[in-house]
Design a protein around this motif. Structure first.
Motif, PDB file in Angstrom:
ATOM      1  N   ASP B 214      19.560  -6.519  18.723  1.00 37.69           N
ATOM      2  CA  ASP B 214      20.228  -7.159  19.757  1.00 37.69           C
ATOM      3  C   ASP B 214      20.514  -8.245  18.207  1.00 37.69           C
ATOM      4  N   ALA B 215      20.246  -9.755  19.017  1.00 36.63           N
ATOM      5  CA  ALA B 215      21.106 -11.122  17.884  1.00 36.63           C
ATOM      6  C   ALA B 215      20.364 -11.263  16.715  1.00 36.63           C
ATOM      7  N   SER B 216      19.063 -10.508  16.579  1.00 36.53           N
ATOM      8  CA  SER B 216      18.198 -10.919  16.065  1.00 36.53           C
ATOM      9  C   SER B 216      17.457  -9.608  15.017  1.00 36.53           C
ATOM     10  N   HIS B 217      17.345  -8.281  15.557  1.00 38.67           N
ATOM     11  CA  HIS B 217      17.230  -6.859  15.077  1.00 38.67           C
ATOM     12  C   HIS B 217      18.417  -5.885  15.348  1.00 38.67           C
ATOM     13  N   GLU B 218      17.855  -5.482  14.231  1.00 38.69           N
ATOM     14  CA  GLU B 218      18.671  -4.523  13.831  1.00 38.69           C
ATOM     15  C   GLU B 218      18.162  -2.906  12.947  1.00 38.69           C
ATOM     16  N   HIS B 219      18.488  -2.219  13.753  1.00 35.40           N
ATOM     17  CA  HIS B 219      17.956  -1.171  13.639  1.00 35.40           C
ATOM     18  C   HIS B 219      18.004   0.011  12.065  1.00 35.40           C
ATOM     19  N   THR B 220      19.814  -0.835  10.812  1.00 31.99           N
ATOM     20  CA  THR B 220      19.265  -0.460   9.939  1.00 31.99           C
ATOM     21  C   THR B 220      19.376  -2.090   9.389  1.00 31.99           C
ATOM     22  N   PHE B 221      18.742  -2.363   8.490  1.00 29.98           N
ATOM     23  CA  PHE B 221      19.031  -4.116   7.535  1.00 29.98           C
ATOM     24  C   PHE B 221      18.707  -3.646   6.206  1.00 29.98           C
ATOM     25  N   HIS B 222      18.130  -4.329   5.661  1.00 34.28           N
ATOM     26  CA  HIS B 222      18.172  -4.334   4.095  1.00 34.28           C
ATOM     27  C   HIS B 222      17.185  -4.982   3.756  1.00 34.28           C
ATOM     28  N   GLN B 223      16.025  -4.795   2.362  1.00 33.91           N
ATOM     29  CA  GLN B 223      15.392  -5.458   1.559  1.00 33.91           C
ATOM     30  C   GLN B 223      15.550  -5.038   0.467  1.00 33.91           C
ATOM     31  N   MET B 224      14.874  -5.504  -0.455  1.00 30.36           N
ATOM     32  CA  MET B 224      14.711  -5.708  -1.760  1.00 30.36           C
ATOM     33  C   MET B 224      13.476  -5.700  -2.003  1.00 30.36           C
ATOM     34  N   GLU B 225      12.498  -4.639  -2.762  1.00 31.22           N
ATOM     35  CA  GLU B 225      11.206  -3.992  -3.166  1.00 31.22           C
ATOM     36  C   GLU B 225      11.370  -4.410  -4.629  1.00 31.22           C
ATOM     37  N   GLY B 226      10.686  -5.484  -4.750  1.00 30.71           N
ATOM     38  CA  GLY B 226       9.824  -5.729  -6.098  1.00 30.71           C
ATOM     39  C   GLY B 226       8.789  -5.152  -6.816  1.00 30.71           C
ATOM     40  N   LEU B 227       7.708  -4.623  -8.040  1.00 32.59           N
ATOM     41  CA  LEU B 227       6.920  -4.138  -7.758  1.00 32.59           C
ATOM     42  C   LEU B 227       7.064  -4.121  -9.880  1.00 32.59           C
ATOM     43  N   VAL B 228       5.793  -4.938 -10.068  1.00 35.05           N
ATOM     44  CA  VAL B 228       4.984  -5.144 -11.274  1.00 35.05           C
ATOM     45  C   VAL B 228       4.134  -4.716 -12.101  1.00 35.05           C
ATOM     46  N   VAL B 229       4.067  -4.021 -12.574  1.00 30.18           N
ATOM     47  CA  VAL B 229       2.417  -3.415 -13.059  1.00 30.18           C
ATOM     48  C   VAL B 229       1.881  -3.035 -14.202  1.00 30.18           C
ATOM     49  N   GLY B 230       0.914  -4.164 -14.761  1.00 33.08           N
ATOM     50  CA  GLY B 230       0.557  -3.983 -16.393  1.00 33.08           C
ATOM     51  C   GLY B 230      -0.239  -4.931 -16.408  1.00 33.08           C
ATOM     52  N   GLU B 231      -1.317  -4.609 -17.959  1.00 33.05           N
ATOM     53  CA  GLU B 231      -2.195  -5.870 -17.895  1.00 33.05           C
ATOM     54  C   GLU B 231      -2.704  -6.780 -17.098  1.00 33.05           C
ATOM     55  N   GLY B 232      -3.880  -7.151 -16.944  1.00 30.57           N
ATOM     56  CA  GLY B 232      -3.980  -8.730 -16.594  1.00 30.57           C
ATOM     57  C   GLY B 232      -3.211  -9.630 -15.635  1.00 30.57           C
ATOM     58  N   LEU B 233      -1.894  -8.592 -14.857  1.00 27.26           N
ATOM     59  CA  LEU B 233      -1.381  -9.583 -14.021  1.00 27.26           C
ATOM     60  C   LEU B 233      -2.244  -9.854 -12.590  1.00 27.26           C
ATOM     61  N   THR B 234      -2.996 -11.156 -12.334  1.00 29.92           N
ATOM     62  CA  THR B 234      -2.457 -11.565 -11.368  1.00 29.92           C
ATOM     63  C   THR B 234      -1.856 -12.714 -10.343  1.00 29.92           C
ATOM     64  N   VAL B 235      -2.859 -12.113  -9.359  1.00 30.95           N
ATOM     65  CA  VAL B 235      -1.847 -13.628  -7.916  1.00 30.95           C
ATOM     66  C   VAL B 235      -1.305 -14.555  -8.466  1.00 30.95           C
ATOM     67  N   ASP B 314      -4.192   4.183 -14.418  1.00 30.59           N
ATOM     68  CA  ASP B 314      -5.523   3.960 -14.860  1.00 30.59           C
ATOM     69  C   ASP B 314      -5.827   1.787 -13.978  1.00 30.59           C
ATOM     70  N   THR B 315      -6.355   1.404 -12.954  1.00 22.29           N
ATOM     71  CA  THR B 315      -6.728   0.646 -11.985  1.00 22.29           C
ATOM     72  C   THR B 315      -7.571  -0.421 -12.963  1.00 22.29           C
ATOM     73  N   GLU B 316      -8.880   0.196 -13.799  1.00 17.98           N
ATOM     74  CA  GLU B 316      -8.987  -0.971 -14.837  1.00 17.98           C
ATOM     75  C   GLU B 316      -8.679  -1.175 -15.917  1.00 17.98           C
ATOM     76  N   LYS B 317      -7.764  -0.556 -16.232  1.00 16.86           N
ATOM     77  CA  LYS B 317      -7.191  -1.307 -17.331  1.00 16.86           C
ATOM     78  C   LYS B 317      -5.108  -1.827 -16.003  1.00 16.86           C
ATOM     79  N   TYR B 318      -4.840  -1.520 -15.159  1.00 16.59           N
ATOM     80  CA  TYR B 318      -3.760  -2.239 -15.047  1.00 16.59           C
ATOM     81  C   TYR B 318      -3.834  -2.771 -13.861  1.00 16.59           C
ATOM     82  N   THR B 319      -3.052  -3.982 -13.783  1.00 20.84           N
ATOM     83  CA  THR B 319      -2.797  -3.959 -12.530  1.00 20.84           C
ATOM     84  C   THR B 319      -1.467  -4.814 -11.244  1.00 20.84           C
TER      85      THR B 319
END
Lengths: 844, 354
Positions: B214-235, B314-319
């Motif tokens: 309908d006007a606000s729902h489509e079965h096909t739409f677009h997203q952009m995923e982001g992923l950052v992995v490294g040492e010492g990353l925080t909220v 390694d989850t102790e090293k990376y977040t």
């Protein structure tokens, strides 16, 4: 899920906290609140009236004429048909001008009226008229003793009942998705626990122990199914079903649950309160062997209490008695043993079922219930006994005469999921991005404690945190899970932002993305095409018309609509599907899409993934019919598109624009046996290759350009008596990536002026232009700098089976200015050359 | 010198000048030049006649003819300059000019609005050193669900309204099951298979949900995923990244709010709301934000340790942190598009506006 504000208040004191404050706090710390609405808003508009008298209506036996004191002015005369209205009652009065719900989402206004000749100045309301359920047996007699409550007369009913923010109650709607991981929050008490932690207030206690029981024989309970880890059966005697009290009915309504009768309502109330589904059997309908929990037999049937006959499989779990199914475990009870108005003896079932099994049964049968929805979230196995105690205690409050004749029976091999998790305060701060000043250890400990976690070893760098069973079934088992608990208690919103620091290094080039961008820039730019994005699904009818219905495709099992199963192999068919509409609306369509297609027959990798292809599809369509005259070739969609594709391939540096004698691209007509799409025109299609130094095709196929197959054009409704002028092309981005790059190279600007001459040949109609051009170039012995076809003619002026072609030729030398002698030599050679390809130089 | 001209020459000069003065076009001047100066003209006639004169008159006659020639040429030159000046003057006139007449139309193409916004975001993230990656749209259960910590009977699968697929009428088993990816998050797993931390990537792409359109729902739409992995990353880094990105997109300071959100592949998980950039007064509420003052922009969170571990990190090293931007939603916000169906509708009346 709908949460009633008043209901929450049963568990935690909400004094001073408005429903909207609560909604904001829950959103920021617990789960998303989707809306806050007043419950039964009409109660804010109707006022408390005191019925002074009731007299019979002179002209209608069933009507009464009442006098009602509404606090101000003269008492109102109101005609009322309810049998239960009588003097002394406090009632809800809709005075003239009040808007009441009409039951269909709208409102109607109370007007002064005459009923059978008697004037009526308002309406005394029933619960149904106020949006309080289905009760319509009579007017709603307010739960106030009139003698002590004279001061309430004239007040809005909501205010008299103890309103919050002007309303009787509020409904807070919580987004179910944000509760997927919190089985404990699927009831009011769980939410109240969160509220208590947020506000720093204590929870009000509820009963957790069953009362004493008699020593009769317990109902036998046997658990055979692995999917049932705990089953408690409690016999209760001395019941009298009836109507639930007003407060309970109203709270159920606020939570979106329709009241039925006392016993059913209590069962629902407990589920909506402590999130433990439970079931009540009429015990007289159960057999002497008691309860057996077993897996269903293949094809076994039962009638659920909604009256539907269900056919089961071995994956489903049943509660049986005397060999017969009495309930579909965790989903719905059975029709035969359901509680009725006359039930006096019942068996209360409180159990824990395996989430996956309940989920599969409920999905397969398409039967989602409040019960199955809770079980599939993974309920706490210590909860059933607490919930049973709560239910029995509530029941005993309302019916002090009940008793438990025997000890509860229990089956199943459950274990307490409560567990210990190591939490390092420094790690918590490191992940959240907070220092010890912002988040000291003590505060962390307090946060965990207020949420019901036990902390030991708080004086060390590594704490042991006890996770209570209610949180341990699925949600909390890792340090990160407790970091989340601390983070949300701190409120993520209060965490200061930080910049990511990282090494500087160039980002790897993504050639495919670069190509896609260059394609888009060229086509949307100088080529003036519109970029479209179309669905990856291909409609069945379109496939039939294009002749590709039999091609292998990946298919959606659950398409968005019938006929939309196919996942496309190529972008072009989707584009052709857009042509009819756009032609009709705009008269032309210059469309392209950069997209993906899938070939299921070629798989790769560990998981046999279907091959993904990347391509750009182009369609050029113009209304009207295509010219059948070869001379008009330049003005056909096919050759406009060919030119577009050539320009594109040059701009992508996968070919260089031709120089005299060496074409930039070699265009070849596919041979009879070669595979082309069924919607391509076998006689008017061509494939492009890059050209090598000698003008021969080299490298992978770069593009396919074709006119539409005439029958397909007609099937698409694009042609009437004539053939539609529609052409399409596809350029494989995968091929472009594998094709050698041919970067733009500068060519020196000529130093000497050239000589221009026109050359016209009469040629056999099947002779290729490229062959004639090759003759012209050879004849120049290196002097031909440019050859441009400017005329193609077939008709009266040339012999039948022949055609005339004419070129502008530029002769130019790097070392001298050319003279007449050079031109003459050239023309002499051209004349000879024309004969070699079965033509002649025209001199007219 | 003119005064010394003989009457006959004087008359010639007068005639020529009269014609020159009267001339209004270059051809008329050329005609005068032809009549007087060119071969066979008046001056040539005069010079030819000199030989017939007595010798003592020849010098004066020659001089006179040359004077006549010079005077005519000068008058022609002057008048020519005058006419050119007049022409330039005339060209300066704006008489009858109508600036409202339409500009001559040219064929122009268009870039899809999703492409436009995607590029803008890609450029922002590229400038911050993110790789831009791609992943398949037809996915395997293991990437879309399993390795994102959503095993077979997980109720979170309900949120996804998955299109399940088959080939040759045969559904495939369990974790090899084919589906149309329900989010770009699958590329998180594919990325972690290929790259060693630290890394920063964004993945734009189309995703699918089995939903009624309908006007606000489509079965096909677009997203952009982001992923950052490294040492010492925080909220804090996640918040900082999202704020930076929003500042770049909207070119102004945007207040954001982070609240709990549940996604099995992040822990903790959040929903990021932005102060609606369209409210007249920030937070006041408007049509775009449905009067709430906030627009729900992207789910995000710290990558769940199980997800990292399943990919051998390694989850102790990376977040790490991840986010999923609703590209289609951003496009609609940016261009004030009120019906999502336009995006995949292929109607050139819509497309050609971009």
């Amino acid at each position: 899920m709908f949460i009633s504000y008043s209901w929450l208040n049963r568990h935690v004191d909400l004094a001073g906290v408005s429903p909207h404050d609560l909604a904001r706090d829950l959103t920021l710390q617990t789960a998303e609140v989707e809306g806050v609405e007043p419950f039964a808003p009409a109660l804010a508009d109707v006022i408390v009236g005191h019925v002074l008298s009731r007299e019979a209506h002179p002209d209608a036996d069933k009507l009464g004429i009442t006098k009602v004191n509404v606090g101000s002015g003269e008492p109102l005369q109101i005609v009322c048909g309810a049998p239960n209205v009588g003097p002394g009652q406090l009632v809800a009065v809709a005075v003239i001008g009040t808007n009441l719900p009409d039951g269909n989402g709208g409102t109607f206004k109370i007007k002064k009226s005459k009923i059978r000749g008697v004037e009526s100045m308002g309406m005394i309301c029933s619960e149904r008229e106020l949006g309080l359920g289905d009760e319509h047996d009579g007017i709603w007699v307010l739960p106030f003793a009139p003698d002590d409550n004279g001061h309430l007369i004239g007040l809005p009913v909501a205010a008299a009942l103890g309103a919050t923010e002007g309303h009787y109650d509020w409904v807070i709607e919580i987004d179910n998705k944000s509760l997927t991981h919190r089985p404990d929050l699927w009831g009011h008490r769980g939410i109240a626990g969160e509220v208590a932690a947020i506000l720093g207030r204590d929870m009000r206690p509820i009963a957790t122990e069953l009362p004493a029981h008699g020593d009769a024989q317990s109902v036998p309970v046997h658990v055979e199914s692995k999917g049932c880890s705990r089953y408690i059966g409690i016999a209760i005697d001395g019941l009298k079903n009836g109507k639930a009290p007003e407060w309970m009915r109203h709270m159920l309504l606020a939570a979106g649950q329709r009241p039925i009768n006392l016993l059913v309502d209590i069962s629902n109330f407990v589920m909506l309160d402590v999130a433990q589904p439970n079931h009540l059997f009429d015990r007289t309908e159960l057999k002497a062997d008691g309860i057996l929990v077993r897996d269903a037999r293949e094809g076994e049937t039962m009638v659920t209490l909604d009256g539907e006959k269900r056919t089961l499989s071995t994956a489903d779990m049943l509660i049986t008695s005397g060999g017969e199914a009495v309930a579909l475990a965790g989903v719905m009870g059975g029709e035969a043993s359901k509680i009725g108005e006359s039930t006096t003896q019942m068996l209360l079932e409180v159990a824990t079922f395996a989430p996956a099994q309940i989920r599969r049964t409920s999905q397969r049968l398409g039967l989602r219930t409040d019960s199955s929805g809770r079980f599939e979230k993974h309920l706490d196995p210590t909860l059933p006994m607490k919930a049973a105690a709560h239910l029995v205690s509530l029941l005993a409050e309302l019916q002090p005469g009940i008793s438990l004749p025997s000890a509860p029976s229990e089956g199943g091999a459950w274990t307490d999921p409560a567990c210990d998790v190591r939490v390092r305060p420094n790690r918590v701060r490191a992940v959240l991005g907070l220092d010890a000043e912002l988040l000291p250890n003590q505060r962390m400990e307090d946060m965990l404690t207020s949420l019901g976690f036990g902390v030991s070893g708080a004086d060390t760098e590594s704490w042991t945190v006890r996770v209570p069973s209610a949180r341990a079934t699925k949600d909390v088992g890792l340090e990160e899970d407790l970091i989340e608990e601390i983070g949300r208690s701190y409120r993520y919103d209060n965490i200061p932002e930080q910049r990511v620091l990282a090494e500087i290094a160039p980002v790897p080039r993504d050639e495919r993305r670069n190509l896609a961008r260059r394609i888009q820039d060229r086509l949307s730019g100088s080529s003036a095409f519109d970029e479209v994005m179309t669905h990856s699904f291909l409609e069945g009818n379109l496939c039939e018309k294009l002749g590709i219905a039999m091609e292998p495709t990946i298919r959606a099992i659950n398409p968005v609509a019938e006929g939309y199963e196919r996942i496309r192999r190529s972008v072009v068919p989707s584009l052709l599907g857009l042509v009819p509409n756009n032609l009709q609306l705009r008269g032309e369509a210059y469309l392209y899409e950069v997209g993906k297609g899938y070939l299921p027959e070629v798989t790769q990798g560990e998981f046999q993934e279907p091959t993904e292809i990347h391509e750009v599809g182009l369609v050029l369509a113009r209304s009207g019919s295509v010219s059948v005259s070869v001379a008009d070739f330049a003005n056909t969609s096919l050759f406009l598109l060919k030119g577009t594709v050539e320009d594109l391939l040059y701009s992508l540096e996968r070919a260089r624009p031709g120089r005299a004698g060496i074409p930039g691209l070699v265009w070849v007509k596919p041979g009879e046996g070669e595979l082309i799409p069924p919607f391509a025109h076998r006689g008017r299609c061509m494939v492009a290759f890059a050209s090598d130094a000698k003008g021969n095709a080299t490298g992978p196929e770069l593009a396919f350009v074709s006119a539409i197959e005439p029958g397909v054009g007609a099937a698409l409704g694009l042609a009437g008596d004539s053939v539609a002028d529609v052409a399409f092309a596809s350029v494989s981005i995968d091929s472009l990536l594998s094709a050698p790059e041919k970067p733009v190279l500068h060519r020196p600007i000529p130093r000497f002026p050239g000589v221009k001459v026109d050359v016209a040949f009469a040629l056999g109609e099947d002779t290729l232009a490229s062959d004639a051009e090759a003759i012209i170039v050879q004849s120049g012995k290196g002097l031909v700098a440019d050859v441009q076809l400017f005329d193609l003619y077939q008709g009266e002026k040339v012999a039948k089976g022949m055609k005339s072609m004419a070129w502008h030729v530029l002769l130019q030398s790097d070392t001298k200015t050319l003279g007449d002698k050079d031109l003459h030599k050239f023309l002499t050679r051209v004349e000879g050359g024309a004969k070699r390809i079965g033509g002649e130089l025209r001199k007219d | 010198m003119e005064t010394t001209l003989q009457p006959e020459l004087h008359q010639h000069l007068q005639d020529a000048k009269a014609r020159i003065d009267a001339a209004t076009a270059a051809e008329e001047l050329r005609a005068v030049e032809r009549d007087y100066i060119d071969k066979g003209g008046v001056v040539a006639g005069l010079l030819a006649a000199i030989t017939t004169l007595p010798p003592e008159q020849r010098r004066d006659a020659g001089q006179g003819a040359n004077i006549l020639k010079g005077a005519v040429l000068k008058a022609l030159g002057d008048r020519k300059a005058e006419l050119e000046a007049m022409a330039i003057d005339a060209a300066r006139s704006g008489h009858g000019f109508d600036p409202s007449l339409p500009g001559t139309s040219i064929r122009r193409g268009s870039l899809h609005p999703v492409t436009r916004v995607t590029r803008e975001l890609e450029d922002i993230f590229s400038s911050m050193g993110y790789d831009i990656l791609d992943g398949p749209e037809v996915e395997i259960d293991v990437y879309n669900f399993e390795r994102l910590n959503i095993p077979g009977d997980h109720p979170a699968r309900d949120m996804h309204d998955t299109f399940w697929c088959e080939v040759n009428g045969a559904e495939r088993d369990s974790n090899m099951g084919l589906l149309l990816r329900t989010h770009t998050s699958c590329v998180q797993v594919r990325t972690m298979e290929r790259l060693q931390p630290p890394f920063r990537v964004v993945v734009p792409g189309r995703v699918f949900r089995q939903e009624t359109v309908d006007a606000s729902h489509e079965h096909t739409f677009h997203q952009m995923e982001g992923l950052v992995v490294g040492e010492g990353l925080t909220v804090g880094h996640l918040i900082g990244t999202m704020k930076t990105f929003l500042r770049e997109v909207f070119q102004k300071e945007i207040e954001v709010r982070l609240r709990p959100g549940y996604f099995p592949f992040v822990e903790p998980g959040f929903e990021l709301d932005a102060r609606c950039p369209f409210c007249a007064t920030p937070g006041a509420g408007c049509r775009v934000c449905k009067q709430t003052g906030w627009v729900e922009l992207c789910p995000c969170g710290m990558v769940h340790p199980a997800v990292l571990q399943m990919s051998g990190i390694d989850t102790e090293k990376y977040t790490g942190f991840a986010f999923g931007l609703g590209l289609s939603r951003l496009v609609m916000l940016r261009y004030e598009i009120d019906d999502i169906r336009h995006l995949m509708g292929g109607d050139t009346r819509f497309l050609s506006q971009f």
